[in-house]
Write a protein that holds these residues in place. Structure first.
Motif, PDB file in Angstrom:
ATOM      1  N   ARG A   1      75.620  19.488 -39.606  1.00  0.00           N
ATOM      2  CA  ARG A   1      74.542  19.346 -38.566  1.00  0.00           C
ATOM      3  C   ARG A   1      74.554  20.353 -37.600  1.00  0.00           C
TER       4      ARG A   1
ATOM      5  N   ALA B   1      72.726  21.207 -33.986  1.00  0.00           N
ATOM      6  CA  ALA B   1      72.303  20.737 -32.418  1.00  0.00           C
ATOM      7  C   ALA B   1      71.781  22.018 -31.915  1.00  0.00           C
ATOM      8  N   PRO B   2      70.447  22.096 -31.440  1.00  0.00           N
ATOM      9  CA  PRO B   2      70.015  23.447 -30.962  1.00  0.00           C
ATOM     10  C   PRO B   2      69.649  22.896 -29.583  1.00  0.00           C
ATOM     11  N   SER B   3      69.904  23.283 -28.594  1.00  0.00           N
ATOM     12  CA  SER B   3      69.118  22.777 -26.808  1.00  0.00           C
ATOM     13  C   SER B   3      68.075  23.734 -27.147  1.00  0.00           C
TER      14      SER B   3
ATOM     15  N   GLU C   1      69.152  18.419 -28.609  1.00  0.00           N
ATOM     16  CA  GLU C   1      70.159  18.349 -27.785  1.00  0.00           C
ATOM     17  C   GLU C   1      69.543  18.598 -26.308  1.00  0.00           C
TER      18      GLU C   1
ATOM     19  N   TYR D   1      77.429  17.794 -21.640  1.00  0.00           N
ATOM     20  CA  TYR D   1      77.109  18.118 -22.812  1.00  0.00           C
ATOM     21  C   TYR D   1      78.624  17.091 -23.480  1.00  0.00           C
TER      22      TYR D   1
ATOM     23  N   VAL E   1      78.215  15.311 -26.958  1.00  0.00           N
ATOM     24  CA  VAL E   1      78.015  15.974 -28.241  1.00  0.00           C
ATOM     25  C   VAL E   1      79.245  14.985 -29.284  1.00  0.00           C
TER      26      VAL E   1
ATOM     27  N   ARG F   1      79.418  25.753 -35.500  1.00  0.00           N
ATOM     28  CA  ARG F   1      78.939  26.069 -34.283  1.00  0.00           C
ATOM     29  C   ARG F   1      79.398  27.506 -33.331  1.00  0.00           C
TER      30      ARG F   1
ATOM     31  N   LEU G   1      81.962  27.366 -27.981  1.00  0.00           N
ATOM     32  CA  LEU G   1      82.248  26.346 -27.803  1.00  0.00           C
ATOM     33  C   LEU G   1      83.440  26.132 -28.477  1.00  0.00           C
TER      34      LEU G   1
HETATM   35  N1  GLU Z   1      72.892  22.135 -28.310  1.00  0.00           N
HETATM   36  C1  GLU Z   1      74.665  23.288 -27.726  1.00  0.00           C
HETATM   37  C2  GLU Z   1      73.560  24.287 -28.176  1.00  0.00           C
HETATM   38  O1  GLU Z   1      72.871  24.976 -28.239  1.00  0.00           O
HETATM   39  C3  GLU Z   1      74.941  23.028 -29.077  1.00  0.00           C
HETATM   40  C4  GLU Z   1      76.251  22.043 -29.533  1.00  0.00           C
HETATM   41  C5  GLU Z   1      76.624  21.754 -30.267  1.00  0.00           C
HETATM   42  O2  GLU Z   1      76.624  22.637 -31.978  1.00  0.00           O
HETATM   43  O3  GLU Z   1      77.895  21.279 -30.686  1.00  0.00           O
HETATM   44  O4  GLU Z   1      74.563  26.307 -27.224  1.00  0.00           O
END
Ligand code: GLU
Length: 297
Positions: A7, A9-11, A43, A177, A181, A195, A199
Motif C-alpha cells: 500500500r 498511504a499519503p497524508s 490518511e 495516526y 494505521v 514506506r 516512520l
Molecule cells: N501518512 C503517512 C505519511 O504520509 C504515512 C503512513 C504510513 O505509510 O504508514 O507520512
C-alpha cells in the motif's frame, strides 16, 4: 504464504513531492514486481494539517505517473467507527487511560527518537484532582519490541524508554495516526508495508497495538527518508517541489537513482511506458541503500 498486498498511504497535507514519490514508487515496485496488489489509503484523519484539494491532486499525480492502484481508495476520514471499536477493545483490557496533561506540562520530559516528548506517566494512576480529561493514552508497561526490517535490519525498541505511554485519541478528539494505521493496514489485508524510514521509530508502537488487538504484523521495509542538503526532512515546510504531472519521468528516474537502482542516464527522457518497463524489469530491493536518510540530489 498469502498473496502480496502492499500500500501507499499519503497524508493530504500538500501535493506529492520527491519524498512522497519515493514511498509511492518503492511500494509500487515491490508490490508489482512480486505480482502483488498495491492499495491506496488517504490518511486524511487530521483536518487541521490538511490542504484543501490535496487528496484529489495526489491521486491525479499518481495517475499521471502511471501508477494505478488496486480497488477503491480507503479514506481514513470515514473510518472513525472502526477506530472507536478498536479503542473500546483496548479499554476493556484495562490498557488505556485518560490523561489531563497539557502540552506545556509534558514539554520538560525527554524526547523520543522521532522528536516527540516521552510521556512521564503523570496520569497513569488516575487524573489528579482539578485536571480535565484531554488525550487517551495506552500503557506500554515494560514492553520491548523487536522486528527485522528488510532494509534497515534488526530494530529493537524499549517502548517505555523510547516512546512512553502514547496517545490513541487526541485532546482535540481526533484519532492518532498510530492507531488508525494499524486498524487500516489490517482492514486492507496488507502483508507488506513499504514506506519512508522517518516512520521506522513508530513501527514498534504499531506492532505493540497489533499484538494487543490480535492483528497480524506485516513485513516492513523502510526506505531511506529524503532529506535536503541541510539534513532536514523534505516537506512542505522545506518547500519540496511538487512532482510535475506533465513530465513526471525525470522525477521517477531520479527516484530510481535515489533507491540505488542505477538507471541509465537516458531513462530520464524515456516515454512513461518505457520507464515502467525498465523499472519493473530491473527493480531489486537488495540495492536500496541501507540508510535511514539520504540527501535528495
Ligand atoms: N501518512 C503517512 C505519511 O504520509 C504515512 C503512513 C504510513 O505509510 O504508514 O507520512
Amino acid at each position: 504464504m498469502d498473496p502480496y498486498r502492499g500500500r501507499f498511504a499519503p497524508s493530504p497535507t500538500g501535493p506529492l513531492h520527491f519524498g512522497s514519490l519515493v514511498a509511492a514508487v518503492g511500494s509500487y515496485l515491490e508490490a508489482k514486481s512480486r505480482g502483488g496488489a498495491w492499495l491506496l489509503r488517504m490518511e486524511d484523519l487530521d483536518p487541521p494539517r490538511e490542504q484543501p484539494g490535496a487528496a484529489e491532486r495526489i491521486l491525479r499525480t499518481l495517475e499521471a505517473c502511471g501508477m494505478g492502484w488496486d480497488g477503491d481508495v480507503m479514506y481514513q476520514s470515514q473510518r472513525s467507527e472502526a477506530y472507536r471499536t478498536a479503542l473500546a477493545r483496548l479499554e476493556a483490557q484495562g490498557l488505556v487511560y485518560v490523561c489531563g496533561c497539557s502540552r506545556r506540562e509534558i514539554a520538560d520530559s525527554g524526547l523520543s527518537p522521532d522528536g516527540a516528548h516521552i510521556y512521564p506517566g503523570t496520569c497513569r494512576t488516575g487524573l489528579a484532582p482539578g485536571k480535565t480529561p484531554r488525550a487517551t493514552r495506552i500503557r506500554v508497561g515494560d514492553t520491548v519490541i523487536e522486528f527485522e526490517d528488510a532494509v534497515q535490519g534488526k530494530i529493537r525498541q524499549d517502548l517505555a524508554a523510547e516512546a512512553g505511554d502514547f496517545v490513541l485519541l487526541r485532546a482535540d478528539g481526533l484519532y492518532a495516526y498510530q492507531l488508525a494505521v494499524v486498524i487500516d493496514d489490517a482492514e486492507q489485508g496488507i502483508t507488506d508495508v513499504v514506506r519512508g524510514a522517518d516512520l521506522l521509530d513508530s513501527t514498534p508502537r504499531q506492532i505493540y497495538l497489533q499484538r494487543l488487538l490480535g492483528l497480524r504484523t506485516p513485513r516492513y521495509l523502510h526506505l531511506p527518508a529524503t532529506v535536503n542538503a541541510a539534513g532536514e526532512k523534505l516537506s512542505k515546510q522545506t518547500r519540496a517541489a511538487p512532482v510535475d504531472e506533465r513530465d513526471p519521468v525525470p522525477a521517477l528516474a531520479q527516484v530510481m537513482e535515489f533507491l540505488g537502482q542505477a538507471p541509465p542516464a537516458q531513462l530520464r527522457r524515456a516515454p512513461l511506458a518505457e520507464f515502467w518497463r525498465w523499472a519493473l524489469a530491473h527493480w531489486d530491493a537488495q540495492r536500496i541503500p541501507r540508510r535511514r536518510s539520504l540527501p535528495a540530489t
